[in-house]
Scaffold this active site. Structure first.
Site, PDB file in Angstrom:
ATOM      1  CB  VAL A 103     -61.171 -42.483  40.125  1.00  0.00           C
ATOM      2  CG1 VAL A 103     -61.892 -42.802  41.425  1.00  0.00           C
ATOM      3  CG2 VAL A 103     -61.877 -43.167  38.953  1.00  0.00           C
ATOM      4  CB  CYS A 104     -60.878 -37.143  42.859  1.00  0.00           C
ATOM      5  SG  CYS A 104     -60.186 -36.107  41.552  1.00  0.00           S
ATOM      6  CG  LEU A 105     -60.860 -42.974  46.548  1.00  0.00           C
ATOM      7  CD1 LEU A 105     -62.220 -42.390  46.924  1.00  0.00           C
ATOM      8  CD2 LEU A 105     -61.040 -44.381  45.975  1.00  0.00           C
TER       9      LEU A 105
END
Length: 443
Positions: A103-105
């Site tokens: 999850v790219c955050l």
């Protein structure tokens, strides 16, 4: 992990579980709050609408050689988050949510963000989940770095077929052991396999009942979405390829809306059968003098006595065939309300696994109402899950509330909702249709 960190995680879990946000759910095993499962329900009016997207959240165990809080311990450091609704690692639902679970955050430190977007101890689990949910936008293609100005809706079209199939249909088919009538090569969804495919320890299924109940709430919306897409896409047409796709992040497949519609119907029918089966299971529980049978009988008797003393609400409550697992509630519409003069018969089906499995509510008397689906399923949320009086109160409140706040997650009759929150003329039409159903209820 320090006691302070554990207390913080426990408090945050409790706040989300007690909160009113119907689109977030969290759970963990009692033995270890460091490993959390989270469910995000896809936002309305997006390709993810009412889909069930599951994640693991792992809080690292701090290790300090000085006896204090380690710099790597929550909340000083963000937890790690992994997506596990990935079709066994084969499907990437979003430019920021990878098929492998990444999850790219920016607040997780998994993507470079602007100044002020990085993690701080003032944030918490709920803010992480809301940030992930915000990625599930109407056009998720806009989340892809370098494509901010893109106008393409390729990904949106693909998502509208893939999202309900994997996040809803295959999940529910797995829960209900439905395997017949599906296209060749399609496997039954198994969240536990998804969980294990991401190298996270033992299987754990905390959201099964929640997903079943929400499926019944949103069934009409799922079907409406499929019908709309059927007009635009022929069966067997291939998905459009998205510019950000590459090895390991490919969404391959063909549109199969006719099949999805049949599978949705089969799930709905199976869930109805399941609720009806509780009556016979309940009779067996009574014969065996199980504690759940006596508990439900006692709650029924206490609720009946309570409402005898309550002049504000007129209702009849009785057991169907003297079975404490099937209740019939007859609600009489209060004077000076839109329900004035109405008589509504409502069935409450209770599982022998109550309160781990919550009641199924079915309006036997048709009513045109934004909280009641065309098939009679009521959308409501009881404050105290184990207390059936709380369920009765929530049922009545959901039906009687005349000026509710707009919340699309509670709208299970699309036609009624569109009129209720439409123009003044639409609202008049809603009231006319509601009044007509109230009048018909007495015939």
């Amino acid at each position: 992990m320090s006691n302070q960190s554990i207390l913080r995680i426990t408090r945050e879990l409790s706040e989300i579980q007690r909160g009113s946000d119907l689109s977030l759910a969290v759970a963990c095993r009692d033995i270890d709050v460091r490993h959390v499962r989270a469910l995000i329900i896809g936002p309305p009016d997006t390709p993810y609408e009412f889909g069930f997207f599951e994640f693991t959240v792992k809080f690292t165990r701090g290790q300090s050689s000085h006896g204090g809080t380690d710099d790597g311990e929550y909340p000083t450091k963000a937890p790690s988050v992994t997506a596990i609704t990935t079709n066994g690692g084969r499907t990437r639902f979003n430019p920021n949510i990878y098929a492998g679970g990444r999850v790219c955050l920016s607040i997780l430190g998994t993507w470079r963000g602007e100044r002020g977007e990085e993690w701080s101890s003032a944030q918490g689990l709920e803010s992480i989940l809301i940030s992930i949910q915000s990625l599930m936008s109407q056009n998720p293609y806009e989340n892809e770095p370098g494509f901010e100005d893109a106008k393409s809706d390729y990904d949106k079209r693909n998502q509208q077929n893939t999202s309900p199939r994997i996040s809803v249909i295959e999940r529910l088919e797995g829960y209900l052991n439905i395997s017949k009538g599906k296209p060749p090569g399609v496997t039954v969804y198994n969240a536990e396999e998804d969980f294990q495919s991401n190298a996270v320890e033992a299987p754990f299924e905390p959201f099964k009942d929640l997903c079943k109940r929400r499926f019944l709430w949103y069934y009409e919306s799922y079907m409406m979405s499929i019908d709309k897409e059927l007009k635009e896409h022929k069966d067997n047409d291939p998905f459009d390829k998205m510019p950000f796709e590459g090895p390991g992040n490919i969404m391959e497949g063909t549109f199969q809306y006719s099949s999805l519609k049949k599978r949705l119907q089969a799930i709905y029918d199976k869930l109805q059968e399941e609720a009806l089966s509780w009556a016979e299971e309940g009779r067996v529980a009574v014969q065996k003098e199980m504690s759940i049978a006596s508990n439900l009988q006692r709650q029924f008797e206490q609720i009946v006595e309570n409402y005898k003393k309550n002049d504000a609400i007129t209702l009849d409550l009785e057991l169907v065939d003297k079975n404490p697992f099937v209740w019939q509630l007859v609600l009489f519409g209060r004077p000076m309300t839109n329900l004035d003069g109405g008589v509504f018969r409502i069935l409450i089906y209770l599982s022998p696994k109550f309160p781990d499995v919550l009641p199924r509510i079915k309006f036997e008397t048709p009513i045109f109402h934004h909280r009641v689906s065309p098939t009679g399923v009521l959308c409501y949320d009881a404050a105290r899950k184990e207390d059936l009086r709380s369920h009765i109160e929530a049922i009545i409140e959901a039906i009687e509330e005349e000026s509710p706040a707009y919340d699309p997650r509670t709208l299970v009759n699309p036609e009624a909702a569109k009129l209720f929150w439409g123009t003044p003329e639409d609202k008049k039409m809603y009231n006319r249709k509601l009044r007509r159903s109230v009048q018909d209820s007495t015939e």
